[in-house]
Write a protein that holds these residues in place. Structure first.
Motif, short mmCIF file in Angstrom:
data_model
loop_
_atom_site.label_atom_id
_atom_site.label_comp_id
_atom_site.label_asym_id
_atom_site.label_seq_id
_atom_site.Cartn_x
_atom_site.Cartn_y
_atom_site.Cartn_z
N ASP A 31 27.74 29.01 3.70
CA ASP A 31 28.13 28.25 2.50
C ASP A 31 28.94 27.01 2.88
N LEU A 32 29.87 27.18 3.80
CA LEU A 32 30.69 26.06 4.23
C LEU A 32 29.84 25.01 4.94
N THR A 33 28.93 25.46 5.80
CA THR A 33 28.03 24.54 6.51
C THR A 33 27.18 23.76 5.53
N ALA A 34 26.61 24.46 4.57
CA ALA A 34 25.77 23.80 3.57
C ALA A 34 26.56 22.80 2.74
N ALA A 35 27.77 23.16 2.41
CA ALA A 35 28.61 22.24 1.63
C ALA A 35 28.92 20.98 2.43
N ILE A 36 29.23 21.15 3.71
CA ILE A 36 29.52 19.99 4.56
C ILE A 36 28.28 19.12 4.72
N ARG A 37 27.14 19.75 5.04
CA ARG A 37 25.89 18.99 5.21
C ARG A 37 25.46 18.32 3.92
N GLY A 38 25.77 18.97 2.79
CA GLY A 38 25.38 18.42 1.50
C GLY A 38 26.34 17.38 0.97
N GLY A 39 27.42 17.11 1.72
CA GLY A 39 28.37 16.08 1.29
C GLY A 39 29.27 16.52 0.16
N ALA A 40 29.55 17.80 0.08
CA ALA A 40 30.41 18.31 -0.99
C ALA A 40 31.80 17.70 -0.91
N ASP A 41 32.42 17.62 -2.05
CA ASP A 41 33.77 17.11 -2.18
C ASP A 41 34.76 18.06 -1.50
N ASP A 42 35.85 17.50 -0.99
CA ASP A 42 36.87 18.33 -0.33
C ASP A 42 37.46 19.39 -1.25
N ALA B 129 32.46 13.01 8.48
CA ALA B 129 31.42 14.03 8.28
C ALA B 129 30.85 14.49 9.60
N ALA B 130 30.68 13.58 10.56
CA ALA B 130 30.14 13.95 11.87
C ALA B 130 31.08 14.93 12.57
N ASP B 131 32.38 14.67 12.49
CA ASP B 131 33.37 15.59 13.09
C ASP B 131 33.26 16.96 12.42
N LYS B 132 33.15 16.98 11.14
CA LYS B 132 33.04 18.25 10.41
C LYS B 132 31.80 19.01 10.84
N ASN B 133 30.68 18.31 10.94
CA ASN B 133 29.44 18.96 11.36
C ASN B 133 29.54 19.54 12.75
#
Length: 189
Positions: A77-88, A147-151
């Motif tokens: 879920d967290l991965t998908a949210a990050i990849r999907g550009g979800a708000d913090d 976003a790249a760092d998060k991924n």
């Protein structure tokens, strides 16, 4: 030195089982609604990893396997949210839910290791501490990173978790299974 009595272990286990059975601490309603809308609109193929469904991640102990499935689901879920550009405002509660579940899971494993005199307790504990450090890095990245760092951090976290399950947790599962701890469905001691 902390002395862990059999009674204390059972009390803590009962509490952690209640939390795991309820799926962890419920998210605030507003966050839960945003999460539901975000994931409803997200492509399912982004959220699911065939590896997470694999029997390669079974350690042979039902309670550990169940906790690992939940952990991987939260990580997905967290991965998908990050990849999907979800708000913090969605990412932070997802990460917090993962952290809380992981802490309870580690406590559960550590109690099993102490209760059954697992020889590799210290090494396994150090592995858990390393993951918690990775999670702190991810928290920092969510607060300040790109976003790249998060991924890259979430992928490193996923890799660590899968390798940990396949190695350290698999060895612990085999040790516990030899001592008659509840096996996964369909298996015999």
């Amino acid at each position: 030195m902390v002395v862990i009595s059999y009674l204390n272990v059972n009390i803590i286990r009962a509490l952690t089982c209640q939390v795991f059975a309820s799926g962890g601490r419920p998210l605030h309603d507003k966050v839960a609604q945003r999460r539901a809308v975000f994931f409803r609109d997200l492509d399912v193929h982004v959220r699911l990893d065939a590896m997470d469904e694999s029997t390669e991640l079974s350690v042979g102990v039902a309670s550990m396997d169940s906790e690992h499935r939940r952990q991987l689901s939260l990580l997905n879920d967290l991965t998908a949210a990050i990849r999907g550009g979800a708000d913090d405002t969605l990412l932070y509660p997802l990460l917090q839910e993962l952290v809380e579940h992981t802490n309870l899971h580690f406590l559960s494993e550590q109690l099993d290791m102490k209760l059954h005199a697992y020889e590799a307790y210290e090494a396994h504990l150090q592995e858990h501490q390393r993951l918690l450090l990775e999670v702190q890095n991810l928290r920092h990245s969510l607060a300040t990173g790109t976003a790249a760092d998060k991924n890259s951090l979430i992928e490193a976290l996923r890799t660590w978790l899968v390798v940990h399950i396949q190695t350290a947790d698999k060895a612990l599962g085999e040790y516990l299974s030899q001592r008659g701890v509840a096996l996964s469905s369909g298996e015999e001691p």
